[in-house]
Design an enzyme around this catalytic site. Structure first.
Site, PDB file in Angstrom:
ATOM      1  N   ASN A 252       2.600  22.139  14.241  1.00 44.86           N
ATOM      2  CA  ASN A 252       1.314  22.639  14.727  1.00 44.86           C
ATOM      3  C   ASN A 252       0.441  23.048  13.549  1.00 44.86           C
ATOM      4  O   ASN A 252       0.926  23.505  12.521  1.00 44.86           O
ATOM      5  CB  ASN A 252       1.548  23.862  15.632  1.00 44.86           C
ATOM      6  CG  ASN A 252       0.262  24.411  16.207  1.00 44.86           C
ATOM      7  OD1 ASN A 252      -0.594  23.654  16.686  1.00 44.86           O
ATOM      8  ND2 ASN A 252       0.096  25.724  16.172  1.00 44.86           N
TER       9      ASN A 252
ATOM     10  N   HIS B 156      -2.599  25.566  12.376  1.00 45.68           N
ATOM     11  CA  HIS B 156      -3.187  26.837  12.810  1.00 45.68           C
ATOM     12  C   HIS B 156      -4.194  27.320  11.762  1.00 45.68           C
ATOM     13  O   HIS B 156      -3.884  27.337  10.564  1.00 45.68           O
ATOM     14  CB  HIS B 156      -2.090  27.890  13.016  1.00 45.68           C
ATOM     15  CG  HIS B 156      -2.639  29.139  13.617  1.00 45.68           C
ATOM     16  ND1 HIS B 156      -2.964  29.249  14.952  1.00 45.68           N
ATOM     17  CD2 HIS B 156      -2.979  30.325  13.049  1.00 45.68           C
ATOM     18  CE1 HIS B 156      -3.464  30.451  15.182  1.00 45.68           C
ATOM     19  NE2 HIS B 156      -3.482  31.121  14.047  1.00 45.68           N
TER      20      HIS B 156
ATOM     21  N   ASP C 153       2.729  30.142  17.645  1.00 48.88           N
ATOM     22  CA  ASP C 153       2.356  30.147  16.228  1.00 48.88           C
ATOM     23  C   ASP C 153       3.438  30.788  15.354  1.00 48.88           C
ATOM     24  O   ASP C 153       3.138  31.434  14.340  1.00 48.88           O
ATOM     25  CB  ASP C 153       1.013  30.882  16.017  1.00 48.88           C
ATOM     26  CG  ASP C 153      -0.116  30.233  16.806  1.00 48.88           C
ATOM     27  OD1 ASP C 153      -0.108  28.996  16.956  1.00 48.88           O
ATOM     28  OD2 ASP C 153      -1.001  30.959  17.285  1.00 48.88           O
TER      29      ASP C 153
END
Ligand code: GRF
Length: 195
Positions: free
Chosen positions: A110, A112, A148
């Site tokens: 991911n 971020h 996250d």
């Protein structure tokens, strides 16, 4: 030649998807060809769908709003990823909280827009801008069940300049994202091949 396939999931503008398509898709790194074999978007009408088309790729729309709960949506996404043969899934502006239905089955990374573990969640750009921090930045991390929260792969920071507006801050973040995400994909996929 060895080809490694990746799936890209997005929800909106898709500028990071475009960076991946420009810098990684169908290109060869250390003798390994990386191919985007699947694009999934959970929002019909997202601009990223047009960006993918420019590269000859159709996007599969799996509309999150149509599912009764997160688990059912995640199961539908997992099924398509497994079918596609992608060995790595990239969340590029995919604005969904993922359940263990996804995280236990799919190896994913991911992007971020903050220096994690600071400013987790959906408002990282604004919150980091409004903070006292003299640095902003971007992180790429493995996805686990914690939002996250997975192991970090790469981080890059920049310095706050005098008079910087929120728009300047955001542009700086996006420019870094467009570098660090393609680089991370290449790093992961070429490292695993032991070349
Ligand atoms: C990026 O800032 C990413 O860090 C965040 O959502 C944004 C997506 O931008 N998670 P785009 O859709 O790739 O242009």
């Amino acid at each position: 030649m060895l080809t490694k396939k990746i799936a890209v999931l997005f929800s909106g503008s898709g500028s990071n998807l475009e960076a991946i398509l420009k810098k990684v898709h169908n290109q060869i790194f250390n003798g390994i060809k990386i191919e985007v074999c699947l694009c999934i978007c959970n929002k019909p009408g997202a601009y990223g769908i047009e960006r993918a088309k420019k590269f000859g790729l159709d996007t599969m729309i799996i509309e999150s709003a149509k599912f009764a709960n997160r688990e059912e949506f995640d199961a539908a996404v997992v099924e398509q990823i497994l079918k596609s043969g992608a060995e790595l899934t990239v969340l590029a502006g995919f604005m969904r909280i993922l359940t263990p239905v996804f995280t236990s089955k799919i190896k994913a990374i991911n992007l971020h827009p903050s220096i994690l573990p600071l400013f987790k969640g959906a408002h990282a750009i604004k919150e980091s801008f409004e903070s006292e921090m003299m640095l902003g930045g971007v992180s790429v991390h493995f996805v686990n069940e914690e939002l996250d929260g997975g192991e970090l792969i790469a981080q890059r920071a920049f310095e706050r300049e005098d008079g910087m507006s929120l728009e300047d801050w955001e542009s700086k973040i996006h420019a870094i994202e467009h570098e660090i995400l393609p680089e991370s994909i290449i790093k992961i996929l070429t490292k695993e091949a032991n070349v």
